[in-house]
Motif scaffolding. Structure first.
Motif, PDB file in Angstrom:
ATOM      1  N   ALA A 218       0.785  -1.198   0.013  1.00  0.00           N
ATOM      2  CA  ALA A 218       0.232  -0.187  -0.203  1.00  0.00           C
ATOM      3  C   ALA A 218       0.744   1.292   0.175  1.00  0.00           C
ATOM      4  O   ALA A 218       1.787   1.250   0.776  1.00  0.00           O
ATOM      5  N   PRO A 219       0.716   2.202  -0.743  1.00  0.00           N
ATOM      6  CA  PRO A 219       1.346   3.399  -0.978  1.00  0.00           C
ATOM      7  C   PRO A 219       1.128   4.198   0.474  1.00  0.00           C
ATOM      8  O   PRO A 219       0.125   4.167   1.189  1.00  0.00           O
ATOM      9  N   VAL A 220       2.397   4.697   1.052  1.00  0.00           N
ATOM     10  CA  VAL A 220       2.413   5.255   2.422  1.00  0.00           C
ATOM     11  C   VAL A 220       1.059   6.488   2.360  1.00  0.00           C
ATOM     12  O   VAL A 220       0.322   6.555   3.319  1.00  0.00           O
ATOM     13  N   THR A 221       0.836   7.142   1.486  1.00  0.00           N
ATOM     14  CA  THR A 221       0.160   8.303   1.265  1.00  0.00           C
ATOM     15  C   THR A 221      -1.546   7.779   1.355  1.00  0.00           C
ATOM     16  O   THR A 221      -2.375   8.657   1.525  1.00  0.00           O
ATOM     17  N   SER A 222      -1.648   6.458   0.967  1.00  0.00           N
ATOM     18  CA  SER A 222      -3.109   6.171   0.864  1.00  0.00           C
ATOM     19  C   SER A 222      -3.585   5.617   2.281  1.00  0.00           C
ATOM     20  O   SER A 222      -4.838   5.341   2.525  1.00  0.00           O
ATOM     21  N   LEU A 223      -2.758   5.508   3.206  1.00  0.00           N
ATOM     22  CA  LEU A 223      -3.112   5.205   4.663  1.00  0.00           C
ATOM     23  C   LEU A 223      -3.473   6.600   5.441  1.00  0.00           C
ATOM     24  O   LEU A 223      -2.562   7.380   5.285  1.00  0.00           O
ATOM     25  N   ASP A 224      -4.507   6.500   6.300  1.00  0.00           N
ATOM     26  CA  ASP A 224      -4.730   7.745   6.964  1.00  0.00           C
ATOM     27  C   ASP A 224      -3.842   7.778   8.206  1.00  0.00           C
ATOM     28  O   ASP A 224      -3.167   6.685   8.849  1.00  0.00           O
ATOM     29  N   PRO A 225      -3.041   8.928   8.327  1.00  0.00           N
ATOM     30  CA  PRO A 225      -2.164   8.973   9.472  1.00  0.00           C
ATOM     31  C   PRO A 225      -2.427   8.364  10.756  1.00  0.00           C
ATOM     32  O   PRO A 225      -1.543   7.959  11.457  1.00  0.00           O
ATOM     33  N   ALA A 226      -3.844   8.570  11.254  1.00  0.00           N
ATOM     34  CA  ALA A 226      -3.899   8.218  12.336  1.00  0.00           C
ATOM     35  C   ALA A 226      -3.996   6.658  12.440  1.00  0.00           C
ATOM     36  O   ALA A 226      -3.511   5.906  13.646  1.00  0.00           O
ATOM     37  N   GLU A 227      -4.523   5.957  11.465  1.00  0.00           N
ATOM     38  CA  GLU A 227      -4.529   4.576  11.359  1.00  0.00           C
ATOM     39  C   GLU A 227      -3.071   4.055  11.410  1.00  0.00           C
ATOM     40  O   GLU A 227      -2.947   2.891  12.095  1.00  0.00           O
ATOM     41  N   LEU A 228      -2.163   4.891  10.626  1.00  0.00           N
ATOM     42  CA  LEU A 228      -0.829   4.024  10.672  1.00  0.00           C
ATOM     43  C   LEU A 228      -0.227   4.273  12.002  1.00  0.00           C
ATOM     44  O   LEU A 228       0.500   3.448  12.526  1.00  0.00           O
ATOM     45  N   ALA A 229      -0.518   5.477  12.827  1.00  0.00           N
ATOM     46  CA  ALA A 229       0.003   5.560  14.122  1.00  0.00           C
ATOM     47  C   ALA A 229      -0.717   4.345  14.897  1.00  0.00           C
ATOM     48  O   ALA A 229       0.267   3.947  15.717  1.00  0.00           O
ATOM     49  N   GLY A 230      -1.754   3.927  14.763  1.00  0.00           N
ATOM     50  CA  GLY A 230      -2.414   2.906  15.610  1.00  0.00           C
ATOM     51  C   GLY A 230      -1.747   1.655  15.168  1.00  0.00           C
ATOM     52  O   GLY A 230      -1.525   0.902  16.090  1.00  0.00           O
ATOM     53  N   TYR A 231      -1.464   1.354  13.935  1.00  0.00           N
ATOM     54  CA  TYR A 231      -0.369   0.117  13.689  1.00  0.00           C
ATOM     55  C   TYR A 231       0.700   0.098  14.348  1.00  0.00           C
ATOM     56  O   TYR A 231       1.081  -0.792  14.815  1.00  0.00           O
ATOM     57  N   HIS A 232       1.624   1.142  14.340  1.00  0.00           N
ATOM     58  CA  HIS A 232       2.652   1.236  15.158  1.00  0.00           C
ATOM     59  C   HIS A 232       2.463   1.209  16.660  1.00  0.00           C
ATOM     60  O   HIS A 232       3.510   0.778  17.186  1.00  0.00           O
ATOM     61  N   ALA A 233       1.462   1.615  17.072  1.00  0.00           N
ATOM     62  CA  ALA A 233       1.384   1.381  18.622  1.00  0.00           C
ATOM     63  C   ALA A 233       0.522   0.361  19.011  1.00  0.00           C
ATOM     64  O   ALA A 233       0.459   0.277  20.487  1.00  0.00           O
ATOM     65  N   ASN A 234       0.231  -0.489  18.289  1.00  0.00           N
ATOM     66  CA  ASN A 234      -0.326  -1.828  18.458  1.00  0.00           C
ATOM     67  C   ASN A 234      -1.830  -1.426  19.220  1.00  0.00           C
ATOM     68  O   ASN A 234      -2.241  -2.011  20.149  1.00  0.00           O
ATOM     69  N   ASP A 235      -2.564  -0.401  18.663  1.00  0.00           N
ATOM     70  CA  ASP A 235      -3.881   0.064  19.382  1.00  0.00           C
ATOM     71  C   ASP A 235      -4.754  -1.234  19.294  1.00  0.00           C
ATOM     72  O   ASP A 235      -5.183  -1.789  18.292  1.00  0.00           O
ATOM     73  N   PRO A 236      -5.431  -1.602  20.658  1.00  0.00           N
ATOM     74  CA  PRO A 236      -6.121  -2.689  20.974  1.00  0.00           C
ATOM     75  C   PRO A 236      -7.371  -2.392  20.288  1.00  0.00           C
ATOM     76  O   PRO A 236      -7.847  -3.710  19.650  1.00  0.00           O
ATOM     77  N   GLU A 237      -7.973  -1.430  19.871  1.00  0.00           N
ATOM     78  CA  GLU A 237      -9.401  -1.196  19.321  1.00  0.00           C
ATOM     79  C   GLU A 237      -9.004  -1.417  17.540  1.00  0.00           C
ATOM     80  O   GLU A 237      -9.966  -2.071  17.069  1.00  0.00           O
ATOM     81  N   LEU A 238      -7.816  -1.032  17.173  1.00  0.00           N
ATOM     82  CA  LEU A 238      -7.479  -1.270  15.976  1.00  0.00           C
ATOM     83  C   LEU A 238      -7.534  -2.730  15.696  1.00  0.00           C
ATOM     84  O   LEU A 238      -7.945  -3.387  14.685  1.00  0.00           O
ATOM     85  N   VAL A 239      -6.971  -3.393  16.478  1.00  0.00           N
ATOM     86  CA  VAL A 239      -6.561  -5.036  16.471  1.00  0.00           C
ATOM     87  C   VAL A 239      -7.972  -5.326  16.453  1.00  0.00           C
ATOM     88  O   VAL A 239      -8.300  -6.478  15.450  1.00  0.00           O
TER      89      VAL A 239
END
Length: 179
Positions: free
Chosen positions: A65-86
């Motif tokens: 996926a192109p980096v620009t296609s992802l929402d920055p908040a969603e990408l931050a959630g992936y990096h932080a292992n957000d339980p709600e995103l999981v």
């Protein structure tokens, strides 16, 4: 109208065949993502673990996926292992179909009901609401909560959906007085 709420108590297990031991159950554990950059393209995986041998497996969330296609908040959630995103990724039916697994909800939910329900006048209307898409058979849910046999449930309950077919959407029932 009385509210009954079906709530998730934990994330469900995944019915997914392990390539090492042949077990058919996996768990997300604490819920971790792996994000890997390849130039301007990202790979995002949800890591799951076999419950028998602890082998880790990756389930593709985003591939190339192109980096620009992802929402920055969603990408931050992936990096932080957000339980709600999981939880949202795991409960997404398209994600499950794409990664070829089903969810095993056994022991992962509970039914919350008001305790003083017998003070109501007969017939009693009950609204069943689902916070998460937990597939349950309405006749079993009602029989368990009211302490009735499933045949008696079919005799005393009127409902807007089939009682013997699993559902994960809210419904309303009317409980008639017993004989």
């Amino acid at each position: 109208m009385l509210p009954w709420v079906v709530r998730r108590t934990r994330l469900p297990l995944l019915s997914l065949l392990c390539v090492d031991c042949g077990s058919e159950s996996a768990t997300t554990g604490e819920g971790r993502f792996r994000v890997n950059a390849n130039g301007k393209l990202l790979h995002v995986w949800l890591l799951v673990r076999c419950v028998s041998c602890n082998r880790t497996r990756k389930l593709a969330v985003h591939e190339r996926a192109p980096v620009t296609s992802l929402d920055p908040a969603e990408l931050a959630g992936y990096h932080a292992n957000d339980p709600e995103l999981v939880a949202s990724r795991l409960l997404d039916p398209l994600f499950a179909r794409r990664n070829r697994f089903t969810l095993d909800w056994k022991g992962a939910w509970r039914l919350d009901t008001p305790s003083a329900w017998l003070d109501e006048a007969w017939p009693v209307k009950v609204e069943v609401v689902f916070e998460d898409p937990v597939p349950v058979r309405p006749d079993r849910l009602i029989a368990h909560r009211l302490g009735l046999s499933r045949n008696e449930v079919l005799r005393r309950i009127t409902c807007d959906i089939p009682l013997r077919r699993p559902t994960s959407a809210g419904f309303t029932i009317t409980v008639m007085a017993g004989d």
